[in-house]
Design a protein around this motif. Sequence first.
Motif, PDB file in Angstrom:
ATOM      1  N   ARG A  42      -4.457   6.856   8.808  1.00 38.70           N
ATOM      2  CA  ARG A  42      -3.238   7.645   8.754  1.00 38.70           C
ATOM      3  C   ARG A  42      -2.350   7.328   9.943  1.00 38.70           C
ATOM      4  O   ARG A  42      -2.806   6.839  10.973  1.00 38.70           O
ATOM      5  CB  ARG A  42      -3.543   9.127   8.682  1.00 38.70           C
ATOM      6  CG  ARG A  42      -4.141   9.725   9.907  1.00 38.70           C
ATOM      7  CD  ARG A  42      -4.638  11.104   9.610  1.00 38.70           C
ATOM      8  NE  ARG A  42      -4.291  12.046  10.650  1.00 38.70           N
ATOM      9  CZ  ARG A  42      -4.505  13.333  10.579  1.00 38.70           C
ATOM     10  NH1 ARG A  42      -5.058  13.846   9.497  1.00 38.70           N
ATOM     11  NH2 ARG A  42      -4.168  14.127  11.545  1.00 38.70           N
TER      12      ARG A  42
ATOM     13  N   CYS B 287       0.862  -1.186   0.000  1.00 41.90           N
ATOM     14  CA  CYS B 287       0.000   0.000   0.000  1.00 41.90           C
ATOM     15  C   CYS B 287       0.896   1.234   0.000  1.00 41.90           C
ATOM     16  O   CYS B 287       1.623   1.476   0.961  1.00 41.90           O
ATOM     17  CB  CYS B 287      -0.895  -0.013   1.236  1.00 41.90           C
ATOM     18  SG  CYS B 287      -2.053   1.355   1.309  1.00 41.90           S
ATOM     19  N   GLU B 288       0.846   1.974  -1.071  1.00 41.15           N
ATOM     20  CA  GLU B 288       1.693   3.159  -1.191  1.00 41.15           C
ATOM     21  C   GLU B 288       1.111   4.310  -0.369  1.00 41.15           C
ATOM     22  O   GLU B 288      -0.107   4.459  -0.277  1.00 41.15           O
ATOM     23  CB  GLU B 288       1.818   3.575  -2.652  1.00 41.15           C
ATOM     24  CG  GLU B 288       2.531   2.552  -3.512  1.00 41.15           C
ATOM     25  CD  GLU B 288       3.957   2.271  -3.054  1.00 41.15           C
ATOM     26  OE1 GLU B 288       4.632   3.197  -2.581  1.00 41.15           O
ATOM     27  OE2 GLU B 288       4.380   1.110  -3.174  1.00 41.15           O
ATOM     28  N   PRO B 289       1.981   5.133   0.228  1.00 42.18           N
ATOM     29  CA  PRO B 289       1.494   6.284   0.990  1.00 42.18           C
ATOM     30  C   PRO B 289       0.791   7.288   0.089  1.00 42.18           C
ATOM     31  O   PRO B 289       1.137   7.438  -1.074  1.00 42.18           O
ATOM     32  CB  PRO B 289       2.751   6.888   1.603  1.00 42.18           C
ATOM     33  CG  PRO B 289       3.897   6.217   0.968  1.00 42.18           C
ATOM     34  CD  PRO B 289       3.411   5.019   0.230  1.00 42.18           C
ATOM     35  N   GLY B 290      -0.196   7.930   0.656  1.00 45.50           N
ATOM     36  CA  GLY B 290      -0.932   8.951  -0.082  1.00 45.50           C
ATOM     37  C   GLY B 290      -0.478  10.334   0.340  1.00 45.50           C
ATOM     38  O   GLY B 290       0.714  10.618   0.404  1.00 45.50           O
TER      39      GLY B 290
ATOM     40  N   THR C 252       0.627  13.437   2.438  1.00 42.45           N
ATOM     41  CA  THR C 252       1.333  13.649   3.691  1.00 42.45           C
ATOM     42  C   THR C 252       1.064  15.066   4.180  1.00 42.45           C
ATOM     43  O   THR C 252       0.918  15.987   3.389  1.00 42.45           O
ATOM     44  CB  THR C 252       2.858  13.448   3.535  1.00 42.45           C
ATOM     45  OG1 THR C 252       3.348  14.371   2.571  1.00 42.45           O
ATOM     46  CG2 THR C 252       3.185  12.032   3.101  1.00 42.45           C
TER      47      THR C 252
ATOM     48  N   ARG D 222      -1.139   9.649   5.074  1.00 44.57           N
ATOM     49  CA  ARG D 222      -2.425   8.984   4.856  1.00 44.57           C
ATOM     50  C   ARG D 222      -2.244   7.783   3.934  1.00 44.57           C
ATOM     51  O   ARG D 222      -1.440   7.809   3.014  1.00 44.57           O
ATOM     52  CB  ARG D 222      -3.424   9.943   4.228  1.00 44.57           C
ATOM     53  CG  ARG D 222      -3.782  11.090   5.167  1.00 44.57           C
ATOM     54  CD  ARG D 222      -4.911  11.889   4.648  1.00 44.57           C
ATOM     55  NE  ARG D 222      -6.115  11.070   4.761  1.00 44.57           N
ATOM     56  CZ  ARG D 222      -7.255  11.367   4.178  1.00 44.57           C
ATOM     57  NH1 ARG D 222      -7.364  12.445   3.451  1.00 44.57           N
ATOM     58  NH2 ARG D 222      -8.303  10.599   4.326  1.00 44.57           N
ATOM     59  N   PHE D 223      -3.045   6.750   4.190  1.00 46.70           N
ATOM     60  CA  PHE D 223      -3.075   5.558   3.357  1.00 46.70           C
ATOM     61  C   PHE D 223      -4.529   5.267   3.009  1.00 46.70           C
ATOM     62  O   PHE D 223      -5.429   5.553   3.804  1.00 46.70           O
ATOM     63  CB  PHE D 223      -2.490   4.349   4.101  1.00 46.70           C
ATOM     64  CG  PHE D 223      -1.032   4.480   4.404  1.00 46.70           C
ATOM     65  CD1 PHE D 223      -0.087   4.049   3.491  1.00 46.70           C
ATOM     66  CD2 PHE D 223      -0.599   5.033   5.594  1.00 46.70           C
ATOM     67  CE1 PHE D 223       1.266   4.170   3.762  1.00 46.70           C
ATOM     68  CE2 PHE D 223       0.749   5.158   5.876  1.00 46.70           C
ATOM     69  CZ  PHE D 223       1.685   4.724   4.950  1.00 46.70           C
TER      70      PHE D 223
ATOM     71  N   HIS E   7      -9.666   4.352   4.870  1.00 48.41           N
ATOM     72  CA  HIS E   7      -8.711   5.449   4.940  1.00 48.41           C
ATOM     73  C   HIS E   7      -8.187   5.518   6.369  1.00 48.41           C
ATOM     74  O   HIS E   7      -8.963   5.557   7.319  1.00 48.41           O
ATOM     75  CB  HIS E   7      -9.371   6.780   4.567  1.00 48.41           C
ATOM     76  CG  HIS E   7      -9.879   6.790   3.163  1.00 48.41           C
ATOM     77  ND1 HIS E   7      -9.070   7.077   2.092  1.00 48.41           N
ATOM     78  CD2 HIS E   7     -11.101   6.519   2.662  1.00 48.41           C
ATOM     79  CE1 HIS E   7      -9.778   6.991   0.984  1.00 48.41           C
ATOM     80  NE2 HIS E   7     -11.015   6.650   1.300  1.00 48.41           N
TER      81      HIS E   7
END
Length: 182
Positions: A153, A133-136, A138, A144-145, A151
């Motif tokens: 964080r 799961c790549e980070p979303g 910041t 956030r992921f 969702h």
Amino acid sequence: MNYGVIGNCQVAALIDEQARMVWACLPRPDGDPVFSALLQKEGGESSKGVFAIDMIDLTRIRADLPAQFRDHRNAAVRQRTAACCASVDFAPRFRSRGRVFRPMMFVRSVEPLAGRPTLRLRLRPTAGFGERCEPGITGSHHIRFAADGLHYRVTTDASLAALLENRPVVLEQALHFIIGPG
């Protein structure tokens, strides 16, 4: 390998002997595994599915100074004390306004005990039953992921660059991590 369990009746996680979070599902124990290194051949050494705080240049733990674990009675709190630092992991549960609150949340704290240990932070969650799961997005103190409608964080006072880029960190003061709703 021995594992400790932390949880609050909403979420639960398994912590291994090196204080690595190797199994946790969100938003409930039957949800998608966010940390799934337990299923990998490498276990806590895996490049995905783990939240670890590894001591750098620790070639072995002296037999006369083993890490000590302490599980608190009537509470799912896992405390690990090694020669140079201590970590505490738990999932909060508290009573307020006549109700018991069990947030979808894990809390981790690491503090130095002696010297200035160098650590490597590895936050590598998974989604879709084992895919990285790549980070979303910041923020100034959070990452956030997002995975299949979930969702969450990670909020911390640690360096986000160290967390995202596998950079070493000198532990001079306590670091805190909160994994919770996004």
